[in-house]
Design an enzyme around this catalytic site. Sequence first.
Site, PDB file in Angstrom:
ATOM      1  N   GLU A 198      40.643  53.294  43.507  1.00 51.91           N
ATOM      2  CA  GLU A 198      39.638  52.912  42.505  1.00 51.91           C
ATOM      3  C   GLU A 198      38.219  52.825  43.056  1.00 51.91           C
ATOM      4  OE1 GLU A 198      40.585  49.713  39.944  1.00 51.91           O
ATOM      5  OE2 GLU A 198      42.587  50.449  39.501  1.00 51.91           O
ATOM      6  N   GLU A 385      49.193  52.916  39.321  1.00 50.82           N
ATOM      7  CA  GLU A 385      49.225  51.477  39.015  1.00 50.82           C
ATOM      8  C   GLU A 385      49.227  51.268  37.505  1.00 50.82           C
ATOM      9  OE1 GLU A 385      46.151  48.958  40.656  1.00 50.82           O
ATOM     10  OE2 GLU A 385      46.418  49.790  42.662  1.00 50.82           O
TER      11      GLU A 385
HETATM   12  C1  GCO Z   1      42.681  47.191  41.218  1.00 56.68           C
HETATM   13  C2  GCO Z   1      43.563  47.251  42.387  1.00 56.68           C
HETATM   14  C3  GCO Z   1      44.628  46.217  42.440  1.00 56.68           C
HETATM   15  C4  GCO Z   1      44.526  45.056  41.481  1.00 56.68           C
HETATM   16  C5  GCO Z   1      45.087  45.380  40.121  1.00 56.68           C
HETATM   17  C6  GCO Z   1      45.006  44.232  39.132  1.00 56.68           C
HETATM   18  O1  GCO Z   1      42.737  48.081  40.448  1.00 56.68           O
HETATM   19  O2  GCO Z   1      41.942  46.237  41.048  1.00 56.68           O
HETATM   20  O3  GCO Z   1      44.084  48.484  42.670  1.00 56.68           O
HETATM   21  O4  GCO Z   1      44.415  45.826  43.738  1.00 56.68           O
HETATM   22  O5  GCO Z   1      45.164  43.955  41.987  1.00 56.68           O
HETATM   23  O6  GCO Z   1      44.395  46.427  39.566  1.00 56.68           O
HETATM   24  O7  GCO Z   1      43.690  43.873  38.891  1.00 56.68           O
END
Ligand code: GCO
Length: 474
Positions: A198, A385
């Site tokens: 991200e 994710e």
């Molecule tokens: C993000 C990360 C994760 C977070 C998840 C929840 O996208 O922020 O990859 O580390 O913990 O997204 O917020």
Amino acid sequence: MDRNTFLKLMTASGIGSFSIPSFANSLLNQPLLRAKDFGPDFAWGAATASYQIEGAWNIDGKGESIWDTFTHTKGKIKRGENGDVACDFYNRFPSDLRLLKDLNFKNFRFSLSWPRLIPSGTGAKNQKGIAFYNRILDTCFELNLTPWITLYHWDLPRALEEKGGWVNRDVVGWFSEYCDFATRTFGDRAKNWIVLNEPFAFTSLGYMTGLHAPGKKGLHNYLPALHHAALCQAEGGRIVRQNVSQSNVGTAISCSHIDPKKLVGRHQNAAKKLDALFNRLFIEPSLGMGYPTDSLPFLKRLEKYIQFDDERKLKFDFDFIGLQNYFRVVGKFSLFPPVIWANDVNPKKLGNPITDMGWEVYPEGIYHSIMQFSKYPIKELIITENGAAFDDIVLNGEIADEARTSYFKEYLKQVLRAKQDGAKVNGYFVWTFLDNFEWAEGFRPRFGLVHVDFNTLNRNPKNSAYWFKEFLSE
Ligand code: GCO
């Protein structure tokens, strides 16, 4: 991150504010969801990140990261929490990975802590750090879990932040050295690599709003950080492909389906700007399309940081793009641009299901995002994710997290729908395996399939974990 604060603080000039319309549940009465419908090659996994689970922040020669510094600074993290111990995955990974295997997952995504491997960011290597990740890989192979390694999940070595971090163009060289080392060290055994996690989130939260490490603010930090991250994204891809035989290399991009509040010009225009910011910013330069300045004129100021030949250097033909999806955004025109964006709608008042992060449960959003990214010339999409935080209650040793289970079912139905509609989506990683350190929010938001008692560090699979075990057993 807290979504609402994020939207309030991050969103830059001239776009608008947001509201969330009613959630229409069109998914009732659908046939039973079966893992086999996703196909035999579909990768089912769980995702994690080094700083969020490992702990051992100063053990066995590890250098400090920007998250160590940030969490140790008063007032940055809710309740003053930090990842010094986190889930103690550093010591407990053998039994944790056995549990993941026992839940019938076949893939494990984790990130390497750059300062655990190279404590000062460049130069001397830490043998104990190398040994740790080698033990993780050994354990994965013993258990028949396929490793997916993220090179950068936000824990930049502090020593490099002291030289400017992502704002300093030298980061491209530092990052290349680190990628080269990591892929030469682990690439003989690990074949699936994710370059950045991200980049939109870590550059905007870390260098624009200051809500995340290293806590810098302002466009003069944000714009160079953004451009350097985009350069590293492509350069990292090239290094993986060069050093790892039979590699499968991707990068993980956050995405949000954007709806206009109403189908009228000014709201649609606001939605278009948001789309450029949330979805197009990192994928388009990697495809040779440049930055989306058409919708976001402030990005023209990137020119100051763009050097000769950068357009070519931003390009890389990834084997897959990792999509990470959490919430949908509804844009509406605001009277108050260009300086301030305001999210004046409290999602709690809209009557839609929301998670413990205040994020709307909107399963169709993931379908639309997959379809949107499918329009680009991308070889494959992997959901790297997706998941939800809920306030779990342990009752007689059981965590009956029905809301999370139903979240996964509904989102998975939409992933399958996209696949059936022709999208080349071929994997799904749950965020996340264990309850962990949720950045500036500390330990309160629980995203895990497995409950962690942060006093005893005991693990206890939630009912959603057992649902996956059953689902993946077929
Ligand atoms: C993000 C990360 C994760 C977070 C998840 C929840 O996208 O922020 O990859 O580390 O913990 O997204 O917020």
